[in-house]
Design a protein around this motif. Sequence first.
Motif, short mmCIF file in Angstrom:
data_model
loop_
_atom_site.label_atom_id
_atom_site.label_comp_id
_atom_site.label_asym_id
_atom_site.label_seq_id
_atom_site.Cartn_x
_atom_site.Cartn_y
_atom_site.Cartn_z
N PHE A 157 9.56 -17.19 -9.56
CA PHE A 157 7.91 -17.54 -8.92
C PHE A 157 7.64 -19.01 -10.13
O PHE A 157 6.60 -19.56 -9.78
CB PHE A 157 7.40 -17.29 -7.95
CG PHE A 157 7.30 -16.68 -6.99
CD1 PHE A 157 8.37 -15.68 -6.58
CD2 PHE A 157 6.44 -17.23 -5.86
CE1 PHE A 157 8.32 -15.53 -5.37
CE2 PHE A 157 6.76 -17.33 -4.72
CZ PHE A 157 8.31 -16.21 -4.01
N PHE A 216 13.97 -31.37 -7.49
CA PHE A 216 12.53 -29.86 -7.88
C PHE A 216 11.67 -30.55 -9.44
O PHE A 216 10.33 -30.19 -9.16
CB PHE A 216 13.54 -28.58 -8.12
CG PHE A 216 12.34 -27.45 -8.10
CD1 PHE A 216 11.85 -27.23 -6.78
CD2 PHE A 216 11.28 -27.68 -9.02
CE1 PHE A 216 10.63 -26.22 -6.32
CE2 PHE A 216 10.17 -26.65 -8.77
CZ PHE A 216 9.76 -25.56 -7.68
N PHE A 244 3.27 -22.67 -2.48
CA PHE A 244 4.87 -22.32 -1.93
C PHE A 244 5.77 -22.86 -1.18
O PHE A 244 6.76 -22.53 -1.12
CB PHE A 244 4.74 -20.38 -1.95
CG PHE A 244 4.01 -19.59 -2.95
CD1 PHE A 244 3.83 -20.34 -4.56
CD2 PHE A 244 3.02 -18.93 -3.10
CE1 PHE A 244 3.57 -19.87 -5.61
CE2 PHE A 244 2.20 -18.38 -3.79
CZ PHE A 244 2.48 -18.00 -4.67
N ILE A 245 5.22 -22.80 0.71
CA ILE A 245 6.11 -23.39 1.08
C ILE A 245 6.59 -24.71 0.42
O ILE A 245 7.76 -24.63 0.70
CB ILE A 245 5.00 -23.55 2.36
CG1 ILE A 245 6.26 -23.66 3.67
CG2 ILE A 245 3.75 -24.34 2.57
CD1 ILE A 245 7.09 -22.49 4.30
N TYR A 297 6.96 -25.82 -2.14
CA TYR A 297 8.48 -25.47 -3.54
C TYR A 297 9.87 -24.69 -3.08
O TYR A 297 10.65 -25.55 -3.40
CB TYR A 297 7.55 -24.53 -4.75
CG TYR A 297 6.49 -24.65 -5.41
CD1 TYR A 297 6.20 -25.97 -5.75
CD2 TYR A 297 5.25 -24.01 -5.98
CE1 TYR A 297 5.29 -26.81 -6.34
CE2 TYR A 297 4.43 -24.58 -6.48
CZ TYR A 297 3.66 -25.71 -7.03
OH TYR A 297 3.01 -26.00 -7.48
N GLU A 298 8.91 -24.09 -2.03
CA GLU A 298 10.63 -23.40 -1.29
C GLU A 298 11.26 -24.42 -0.77
O GLU A 298 12.22 -23.99 -0.76
CB GLU A 298 10.23 -22.28 -0.07
CG GLU A 298 11.41 -21.51 0.79
CD GLU A 298 10.81 -20.08 1.82
OE1 GLU A 298 10.40 -20.52 2.34
OE2 GLU A 298 11.77 -20.07 1.91
N TRP A 355 12.95 -26.34 -3.28
CA TRP A 355 13.55 -25.80 -3.85
C TRP A 355 14.96 -25.72 -3.22
O TRP A 355 16.37 -25.35 -3.61
CB TRP A 355 13.25 -24.23 -3.99
CG TRP A 355 14.77 -23.41 -4.64
CD1 TRP A 355 15.28 -22.70 -6.09
CD2 TRP A 355 15.33 -22.38 -3.45
NE1 TRP A 355 16.81 -22.63 -5.47
CE2 TRP A 355 16.63 -21.69 -4.41
CE3 TRP A 355 15.75 -22.00 -2.37
CZ2 TRP A 355 17.08 -20.77 -3.88
CZ3 TRP A 355 16.10 -21.04 -1.91
CH2 TRP A 355 17.40 -20.75 -2.39
N PHE A 378 14.03 -19.01 -4.69
CA PHE A 378 13.62 -18.61 -3.38
C PHE A 378 14.89 -17.84 -2.86
O PHE A 378 14.69 -17.60 -1.53
CB PHE A 378 12.84 -19.66 -2.64
CG PHE A 378 11.77 -20.17 -3.28
CD1 PHE A 378 9.82 -19.34 -2.68
CD2 PHE A 378 11.88 -20.38 -3.56
CE1 PHE A 378 9.69 -19.92 -3.46
CE2 PHE A 378 10.38 -21.67 -4.15
CZ PHE A 378 9.47 -20.88 -4.01
N LEU A 394 5.85 -15.68 1.65
CA LEU A 394 5.66 -16.04 0.35
C LEU A 394 5.12 -15.81 -0.78
O LEU A 394 5.08 -15.14 -1.71
CB LEU A 394 5.74 -17.35 0.17
CG LEU A 394 7.00 -18.42 1.11
CD1 LEU A 394 7.15 -19.66 1.49
CD2 LEU A 394 8.38 -18.30 0.53
#
Lengths: 377, 391
Positions: free
Chosen positions: A3, A69, A295-296, A298-299, A302, B3, B298
């Motif tokens: 992370f 990213f 986070f969503i 970045y996910e 990614w 991830f 997450l």
Amino acid sequence: MDFSLTEEQEMLRKAARDFLATECPKKLVREMAKDERGYPLELWQKLSEVGWLGLIIPEEYGGSGASFFDLVVLLEEMGRACLPGPFFSTVVLGGVTILETGSDEQKQELLPKLAQGKLLLTLALTEPSARYSADGIQTKAVQENGSFLIQGTKLFVPDAHVSDYLICAARTKETGIPEEGVTLFLVDAKSPGINCTLLETVVGDKQCEVTFDNVKVPRQNILGKLNEGWSVLEKVLEKATVAQCAEMVGGAKQVLEMTVDYAKQRVVFGHPIGSFEAIQFNCADMLIDIDGCSFITYEAAWRLSEGLPATQEVAMAKAWASEKFRRVATISHQIHGAIGFCEDHDLPLYFKRAKTWEVNFGDANFHLDKIATMAGI
Amino acid sequence: MDFAFTPEEEAFRKEVREFVDREFPPKWREHALDFFSNAGGPYDEQWSLHRAMAKKLGAKGWLSLAWPKEYGGRNSMLLQHILAEELSYYRFPGLDPFGVGMLAPMLLKSGNEEQKKRHLPGIAKGETMWCEFLSERDAGSDLASLQTRAVEDGDYFVINGQKCWTTAAHRADWGFIIARTDPEAVPNYRGLSFFLLDMKTPGISIIPIANMAGESEFNEVFFDNVRVPKENLVGGKNRGWFVVMGVLDFERSCIPAYGIARRNLDDALEYARKTKPIASALRNRLAELIVECEITRLVHYRAIWMLDKGLIPNYEAAMTKVYGLEVNQRVTATVCQVLGHYGVLTEGSKWAPLDGQAPSRYLRSIGNTLEAGSSEVDRIVIAQRGLGLPR
């Protein structure tokens, strides 16, 4: 799982924050909202010099070859700073489309200029129906003597008024299936028959109505394959959507920091308001919203960076950022009280962007509908 | 950022799924047990199954995955979390959150070697079940105001008082308890000590409390001159508060909210697919909950990642718990709404869809925002420790 950002990404983030603190003060943001061009030429040149216009362009085409990213890290800082100008339209909408589907010749021709700050691009996609689905593309292009004639109206086209080329999505074939028969054209913005009008918007960003009245485009200006543009647009839109989320995450983080600073120093009844539970609960909710959106986003970023399927994650990210950035900005207004309601306070800059970015590339309902469909309900 | 799971982690998840598939007795499968219904269920048979499965998990070495290698672990909080996520998704019994999730990491952090040697093996083998004595009737969110006393007497501390809402106290072999050793201490949290307590010690009496979902997982527990040997004091006299803060961080980060919520949501989605068309507002709501579950996942992996890096998630653990369990609360409510009128039919009713579990899960979820720290306490942790807002 990891992370954390890489060391290079941390450096990029810091460099961007420092650069934008100096080069993009809120005074400039306000001036540019009223300025017709919408950005200072010197700032654009500086963005080129620090290498950010060509960040994701491969080295062979004059860029830095960084990942998608990495671009998301940079865009988050730009959202934080409310950077005005055609970075998003040129680098994301234009650059990504050409990288996805341009021929080597087109890449050689366009990308080095883009990286040098000598070429502005945008994507002319949405129309008066304001839809991001394939059936929204009603603008037609018909073949005539080895060229195409484009006829139609594009609406909400960002920065078309300064762009050198418009990437126009037009219908070249009617099969009854909306996803079929869409073609992408690289259109010289000075072509006869193009008429560009700036729209009056909440933020003062530069969105345009662009009419194409039998605009002639040579066949070699097709990007990718004839009639097969929609699958390219899907990929471009996924990246653009996540890029938009990154700006929203940055904006929301800045709003929370402003709010926490204010809540620590504003004293009522003999105590800083930040010591009151009502304020603490609200601030906690803002952080929950922001961490979730981060986070969503970045996910999804990614996955796109790694070349993995990301359709569902992209929809989740935008569904969430659309609602949560608005909510964060609204709570922040409540905590700031009347002072934040003033036009010359910084907070309205973010509140207005939250509204604008909410609808770009589909709002929450648009993306929730996609998610529901993918879940088979 | 990354991830992805490593091939080793993916293989482990697959192994857990195969284990669940193989070991779940068909008779119980349809009842979709989970830890709390095991502890609180009316049948001793359920608890026996929980214990039997704990031993199987222990035999696989899966109850000590997060521990350092010298204590027989694999040094991976991530593997432990994958296990918890899978078991909770499949509502598979055997994982004791108090022993495995909270006490073991606390002992590894704050216990002495004797205590580790004595208590860790029972947890690792799935033989010893634990319970947690923190809350009292008048001390929950304001835990430091607790009144249960522990007084030194030779080689012992003598405990008098009462605890409340103690999950599985009626089933557990051991408990960990915080009690007041210095009533004069200012501030009051500096007068608390933390003990390990054999539940067979004379003087403990337990009265079950039925919750509104009809389960009796928690209890009121009375301590009448309960003698605890001094070797069971953890972290030093009057230092119990600091031990408990660690326990709470572990507790908040060990609740596998994603597995619980996503399984509940998947039940509703499956039902909705069969009963199309559903109302568009409900369709939208389900899509939102799909996003919320993913964010729950997450946010939790962020906390787990921190633990594996040797960091203690603090506001991050609170966020994991408050967000994840609030999501589960929203999910269980929506599951019942998807069922419509059938969402009021309980277990045993011949018309009840989803084995009649939906209403009890919905009712049970009311406790989700109270247990392991109320949502309000978690938000204060996030605001004060995460954002630095003043007390």
